[in-house]
Each structure stands twice: as C-alpha cells, then as structure tokens.
Design an enzyme around this catalytic site. Structure first.
Site, PDB file in Angstrom:
ATOM      1  CG  ASP A 138      -0.223   0.026   2.554  1.00 33.18           C
ATOM      2  OD1 ASP A 138       0.942  -0.462   2.629  1.00 33.18           O
ATOM      3  OD2 ASP A 138      -0.784   0.559   3.523  1.00 33.18           O
ATOM      4  CG  HIS A 177       7.462   0.239   9.937  1.00 30.96           C
ATOM      5  ND1 HIS A 177       7.628   0.064  11.284  1.00 30.96           N
ATOM      6  CD2 HIS A 177       7.116   1.547   9.776  1.00 30.96           C
ATOM      7  CE1 HIS A 177       7.375   1.192  11.930  1.00 30.96           C
ATOM      8  NE2 HIS A 177       7.067   2.122  11.029  1.00 30.96           N
ATOM      9  CG  ASP A 178       6.003  -1.678   4.634  1.00 30.39           C
ATOM     10  OD1 ASP A 178       5.642  -2.272   5.669  1.00 30.39           O
ATOM     11  OD2 ASP A 178       5.292  -0.853   4.035  1.00 30.39           O
TER      12      ASP A 178
HETATM   13  C1  BDR Z   1       3.079  -0.073   8.622  1.00 34.12           C
HETATM   14  O1  BDR Z   1       2.032   0.881   8.451  1.00 34.12           O
HETATM   15  C2  BDR Z   1       2.332   1.752   7.391  1.00 34.12           C
HETATM   16  O2  BDR Z   1       2.400   3.072   7.849  1.00 34.12           O
HETATM   17  C3  BDR Z   1       3.659   1.331   6.810  1.00 34.12           C
HETATM   18  O3  BDR Z   1       3.636   1.345   5.396  1.00 34.12           O
HETATM   19  C4  BDR Z   1       3.908  -0.055   7.345  1.00 34.12           C
HETATM   20  O4  BDR Z   1       3.444  -1.051   6.457  1.00 34.12           O
HETATM   21  C5  BDR Z   1       3.880   0.258   9.869  1.00 34.12           C
HETATM   22  O5  BDR Z   1       3.050   0.262  10.985  1.00 34.12           O
HETATM   23 CA    CA Z   2       2.873  -0.551   4.148  1.00 37.27          CA
END
Ligand code: BDR
Ligand code: CA
Length: 316
Positions: A14, A245-246
């Site tokens: 996303d 994160h991703d």
């Molecule tokens: C997740 O939420 C989104 O803001 C980022 O793309 C990541 O997948 C981190 O909490």
């Molecule tokens: Ca994400």
C-alpha cells in the site's frame, strides 16, 4: 546471483514511503525473484496506492510486463477506513511527485491472481504482505488450497511486546483490518511476523537518508522520500533515527539471518474497544501450540548497511 535463481516473491503493498523503499529493495535484490505486485488500500486510498505503485515501479526501472494487480479498497468486515497519510506525507510518497505512469494493471483481481500464482508453483512462492491484510485474508478464505500452497507469508504488522503506532495497543496494518490480520495469523499458511518489536529496534540514521538524497537518479529520489518520512517520524518519536518497517520485512525474505526468530501462538484482538487490532503472541515455554514465527531481535546495523547499499545502487 542470477535473479532467475532468486527466491520467488510476490509483494502485497500500500505505498506508502516504506512500501516504496521495500519495492526498490526487492527489485535490487539478486536473492529475490519478484514475480509481481498486488495492491491494497491502506496508507492512502486504493486509487492513490495504485498510482504510487505504478510510479515506483517506473522509478525502479522494473520491466514493463511485471504484473501489477489491484486489490481490495478496504477491510474485509468493516466499513470504516483508516489512513496513514500524516506518516507518509502528501500523496503518500513523502511529498515527492513522480511522473505519471503508462503501466497497465492486470485484468484479474489481486485475490484471485495471488491464488493462481501460489497454485502454479506449490511450496515455492513467498508472499510479503506489507499493507493491511485484506487481500491475503480474502485469498485464505476463498482459495484455502492456494494459501496452503504458499511457501510462507511474511507479514509486516503487529506490536506484540511494544506499544502500537496507531493506538497504544495496535500497529497500523493490523488496526486497519483486524479481522483480516486475525484470519491470516490464525488460519493461514506458514506465517512469519515482522512487527514494531523489531522495526523500532532497527532505526535508520537520518544522515544516511541525507547521503542518499544527495545522490543522482532513483537513489536520490528514494533518499528524499526517506528524508521527509524520517523527519516527521523523528518529530513524533524524539528518537535518533526512524523505522523503515516494510523494507525490513522484505529484508527478512532476502536476508532472514538479520533477524532472530521465535515460534509461538498468536492471534489478533478484534472485539476490544481499546485493544482492537492488538497482536497477542504467546511465546511461552515449549510444548504449547505454535502457529507463527515472530521476529524478536534484529541486527540494526546490518539492516541499515543493506538498505544504504541497495538504494545507492540506483544512483546514475
Ligand atoms: C506499517 O504501516 C504503514 O504506515 C507502513 O507502510 C507499514 O506497512 C507500519 O506500521
Ligand atoms: Ca505498508
């Protein structure tokens, strides 16, 4: 390593700044063979996610025929929509405006396309889910035989032993579609979870983002996205760096040894008015049932070095 010999991977995403960085990482990884991308509403609306995904593939110089497949525009069991635009900036890509893309979306729906990919090569395909789990859950529900044919699902989501980022109890991807997260964690195929427990322990230094931002080509663009995203993340957290994160979740596929893993039994709270979307993981003593492996430790320096190295490779 020849890409054709990399590990077959599909990413459900996303974008989102950290999704965009994860895609750039995956496309630069000789350890991986990216077979396609599916999209899901999350950080921004589905039309915006689709626009961003196509533009990021162009930025990375991905082949024109790399499948790009649109998916669900919201959660599987709720009418509410949760967006994370304040985190990702205007438009979802850290305020960076990429040129319009001519890329065409695949005719199929993401849920069915994912199932077809899994069934085509039973036991070999990894699915990295880095957005809300709506598409993945719907695949588990509609095509259970396909879900069972996946090698594994690597999920970026949840905050088991640390605070959430959307509520005190819940991380964004799990809060955005808690029923989907629960379905995938409880009844899906082999699941590895990369949650805030480790992404917050692998902070990217702002100086490294600035270095990238000064480079030419897609490396510079990625650096500018990270710089914007990092500044806002650091203003909220007060920390010396920021989580990507991703990108860590995709690195868990290409470089699983960057993380320390523990097996356990997990579920996701869906009913709680205060705890909705919370990942509840039981990692207590052996002998209990186990349905997931969870990342509990991370080589933060190794991850930052990998991210910098792979993104610098996009300098022209
Ligand atoms: C997740 O939420 C989104 O803001 C980022 O793309 C990541 O997948 C981190 O909490
Ligand atoms: Ca994400």
């Amino acid at each position: 390593m020849d890409r054709a010999h990399g590990s077959p991977l599909v990413i459900d995403c996303d974008p989102g700044v950290d999704d965009a960085i994860a895609l750039l990482m995956a496309l630069a990884a000789p350890e991986l063979d990216l077979r396609g991308l599916t999209t899901v509403a999350g950080n921004v609306s589905l039309p915006e996610v689709n626009r961003n995904a196509a533009r990021v593939l162009d930025l990375a110089g991905a082949p024109d025929d790399l499948p790009l497949v649109s998916g669900l525009d919201g959660p599987i069991a709720r009418t509410r929509r949760v967006r994370d635009e304040p985190v990702h900036g205007e438009g979802g890509l850290g305020g960076v405006h990429l040129p319009p893309s001519k890329r065409r979306f695949h005719d199929a729906h993401a849920v069915d396309w994912l199932a077809a990919q899994a069934l085509a090569e039973p036991g070999t395909l990894t699915l990295a889910a880095i957005g809300p789990l709506s598409n993945v859950a719907m695949m588990v529900r509609r095509h259970p035989e396909a879900a069972a044919a996946l090698r594994e699902v690597v999920v970026m989501g949840g905050a088991a032993f640390v605070q959430g980022n959307t509520t005190p109890a819940a991380e964004f991807n799990f809060f955005a579609d808690p029923e989907a997260a629960r379905l995938v964690v409880e009844s899906g195929p082999a699941v590895r979870i990369v949650g805030l427990d480790v992404t917050r322990a692998a902070l990217f230094p702002p100086q490294a983002a600035e270095r990238l931002a000064s480079m030419s080509g897609a490396a510079g663009v990625a650096g500018r996205m990270l710089d914007d995203y990092g500044r806002r993340a650091q203003a909220r957290s007060g920390l010396a760096g920021f989580p990507v994160h991703d990108a860590l979740a995709v690195s868990a596929v290409s470089h699983p040894r960057l993380l320390g893993w523990e097996a356990g039994q997990a579920t996701v709270e869906c009913a709680g008015t205060i705890t909705c979307g919370a990942l509840v993981a039981d990692l207590r003593s052996p002998g209990r049932p186990r349905n997931i492996r969870m990342a509990c430790s991370v080589d933060a320096e190794g991850f930052a070095a990998l991210l910098s190295e792979r993104l610098s490779g996009y300098a022209r």
